[in-house]
Design an enzyme around this catalytic site. Structure first.
Site, PDB file in Angstrom:
ATOM      1  N   LYS A  81      42.595  39.684 -18.588  1.00 27.55           N
ATOM      2  CA  LYS A  81      41.923  38.538 -17.951  1.00 27.55           C
ATOM      3  C   LYS A  81      42.942  37.421 -17.761  1.00 27.55           C
ATOM      4  O   LYS A  81      43.732  37.131 -18.668  1.00 27.55           O
ATOM      5  CB  LYS A  81      40.763  38.082 -18.839  1.00 27.55           C
ATOM      6  N   SER A 156      32.014  35.595 -17.347  1.00 24.20           N
ATOM      7  CA  SER A 156      33.131  35.183 -16.517  1.00 24.20           C
ATOM      8  C   SER A 156      34.232  36.228 -16.374  1.00 24.20           C
ATOM      9  O   SER A 156      35.039  36.134 -15.457  1.00 24.20           O
ATOM     10  CB  SER A 156      33.757  33.909 -17.103  1.00 24.20           C
ATOM     11  N   SER A 180      30.611  36.186 -21.890  1.00 24.46           N
ATOM     12  CA  SER A 180      31.514  36.501 -20.773  1.00 24.46           C
ATOM     13  C   SER A 180      32.199  37.858 -20.859  1.00 24.46           C
ATOM     14  O   SER A 180      32.844  38.270 -19.902  1.00 24.46           O
ATOM     15  CB  SER A 180      32.587  35.413 -20.644  1.00 24.46           C
TER      16      SER A 180
END
Lengths: 487, 112
Positions: A81, A156, A180
């Site tokens: 990420k 997210s 997330s």
């Protein structure tokens, strides 16, 4: 028609690379090929590192040829990420304010993966600064759900979930502040783990809400999640909130089953109004959670409904605490030391111009909310009260863990929704996190395990919750659910 | 510009947020919001605060606040000198530097 991919598991890739039956170079070539084949429609990556990955793979093959030891993730392609720092590789948080910034150091998790032989293939897209539940808040455009590109992958950590859900890579890392990792895992049909707060080092994770943020893996199998967590977890002196205890053995726990375990279904998150459930949990999702409970019962666990009234306070408490911490953490972006600088006639005007141009709307909204919640005169009523609610939730969950080994709920209230369906009203978007937020506020671990599909044919995840450092037991139930979902 | 009293009355009493509040907070947060953004945020933040106001109604007695889920306090590292980041590498990320220092527009002047 879209080409489809099904990556082998990390466990089998590493075994093959270590025993010489396949080369890391071939594994990485295949992964890069799959990533690039789907990238045009998924937008899962902010950066694909094809050349770096091939170089790293060649180095692993050379080590093996030279008879040197390689780690437990040798040759395994991983996606990171884009809110975790990577030395010499741009890290953006999907924000204009960090576009072009190149971190001078790597996150502990990135170092540990590399030391274990994993090969980073790219940096994945996210909601800007990890604020969102759909990856639509990215400055670089939304990621798409690999099972239906008209739908969101969740957020997210949407890019990380999408690339594993697409079968392009077996492992990615996400961060979970209010769900997330777990919510996008549920929407993309993959395993996603939010470990106990402090189990995985946050060093090099760009901060959103420091008392809630935790890094964890996305994988295609429960065993891979255990393996990756063992690699990235454990004490790190560079993170003052890191738990100074040895990492529990998780892979050993996998085959132990759930016979004799006591598992509670959280009534407030069950989707059943007669049990006092919150509204908005879709019947098809609730039905999958109930089926998961039945599968665990069939495997020997005892199942009971349990009322945890404070779990419904999680959502409002979170939307005070997380923005408050974010408003403080994001004060560092001022156009002075790194990142975007916009023109202004004096320093303060330059600071404001840089922030105004660099941050997207959701980030501004949360900074505003957090700044307000911390304002003198409102501090006790909002932030202080929310911190007390946190204590109430911890006390209630801990009391129930006296009688239950694990708890169970849906992960996300619905399956993946259409792009743009929830962007107009922030509150509608925030409600996506209702089942996942309690674990962030209590610090306790939770994970999402794929358990079939909803009425629309899209993946549904079931959430297993455990007490602090209860990962080994949590993985036992996850392994049973994975097996049950297969039949 | 919308009628101020109207935007105030649309929020719940306990979570009431005015346009002026939003403009003030924007200043504290170093964000230059347009009138349209202030309007939009007034409604949206008001809705979130309205939901948060439910917490204010809870009687939590003398429960202590939780700042950190694991309760670690005063964590320090050994007092040993270790290498820090290289100055040139750090400065290379800065928008503007001079003589090995970060450079900004003047702190005072032009309506500061």
């Amino acid at each position: 028609m879209t080409e489809s991919f099904q990556t082998p598991s990390a466990t089998s890739i590493a075994a093959g690379v270590r025993d010489g039956s396949q080369s890391a170079a071939d594994v990485i070539d295949a992964a890069i090929g799959a990533v690039e084949a789907r990238e045009g429609e998924l937008n899962a990556y902010n950066l694909v590192l094809a050349d770096d990955a091939r170089t790293a793979a060649a180095a692993i093959d050379q080590k093996i040829a030279a008879g040197e030891t390689v780690g437990p993730l040798a040759g395994v392609p991983v996606a990171i990420k884009d809110n975790m720092c990577t030395t010499g590789v741009a890290t953006t948080c999907s924000s204009k304010i960090l576009e072009g910034w190149v971190p001078p150091y790597s996150a502990t998790v990135v170092e540990r993966l590399a030391a274990a032989g994993a090969v980073m293939v790219g940096k994945t897209n996210l909601d800007e600064f990890a604020m969102g539940s759909s990856t639509e808040n990215s400055a670089f455009g939304p990621s798409k759900n690999p099972h239906d590109i008209t739908k969101v992958p969740g957020g997210s950590s949407g890019g990380s979930a999408a690339t594993v859900g697409a079968g392009a890579v077996p492992v990615s890392l996400g961060s979970d502040t209010g769900g997330s990792i777990r919510q996008p895992a549920s929407l993309c049909g993959v395993v996603g783990v939010k470990p106990t707060y402090g189990m995985v080092s946050r060093y090099g994770l760009i901060a959103f809400a420091s008392s809630l943020d935790q890094i964890g893996p996305f994988t295609t199998t429960v065993a891979d999640a255990a393996l990756v967590l063992e690699v990235i977890g454990g004490h790190d002196p560079r993170d003052s909130t890191s738990i100074p205890e040895p990492m529990p053995n998780l892979t050993e726990a996998l085959g132990k089953g759930v016979d004799g375990l006591r598992i509670g279904i959280i009534s407030e998150l069950s989707g059943d109004p007669s049990l006092g459930s919150v509204e908005g949990i879709a019947p098809d999702v609730a039905a999958r959670a109930a089926a998961a409970a039945a599968a665990l019962e069939a495997a020997g666990a005892s199942i009971e409904h349990v009322s945890i009234p404070s779990s419904v306070h999680g959502l409002p408490a979170y939307y005070l605490i997380a923005p408050a911490e974010a408003s403080s953490n994001l004060a560092r972006y001022d156009g002075v030391r790194y990142g975007l600088r916009s023109d202004g006639p004096n320093a303060l005007a330059m600071n404001a111009a840089s922030r105004t141009e660099g941050f997207g709307e959701e980030v501004k909204r949360r900074i505003m909310l957090g700044t307000y919640a911390l304002t003198s005169g409102y501090y006790d009523a909002y932030y202080g009260q929310a911190q007390k609610v946190r204590t109430l939730m911890i006390d209630e969950f801990n009391a129930h863990y006296q009688n239950f080994d694990l708890l169970l709920s849906p992960t996300s209230p619905t399956t993946a929704f259409e792009l743009d369906a929830k962007t107009a009203d922030p509150m509608t978007m925030y409600v996506n996190d209702v089942c996942t937020i309690p674990s962030n506020l209590t610090g306790q671990p939770a994970m999402s395990v794929p358990f079939g599909v909803g009425d629309d044919g899209m993946p549904v995840g079931v959430q297993v919750l455990a007490p602090m450092m209860g990962e080994a037991t949590m993985f036992r139930a996850a392994a049973v659910l994975e097996e049950a979902a297969r039949v | 510009m919308p009628d101020m009293s109207e935007s105030e009355s649309s929020a719940a009493p306990s979570g009431a947020l005015s346009r002026d509040d939003v403009a003030h907070v924007a200043k504290l947060a170093l964000l230059d919001l347009s009138d349209a953004e202030i309007d939009r945020f007034t409604g949206q933040l008001g809705a979130v605060l309205e939901s948060a106001a439910k917490l204010a109604a809870l009687d939590l007695g003398d429960l202590a606040p939780t700042h950190h889920p694991f309760g670690l306090t005063n964590v320090t590292r050994p007092d040993e000198i270790v290498p820090s980041l290289d100055r040139d590498i750090v400065l290379a990320q800065a928008p503007d530097i001079e003589d090995n220092r970060f450079k900004t527009p003047p702190a005072l002047g032009e309506d500061s």
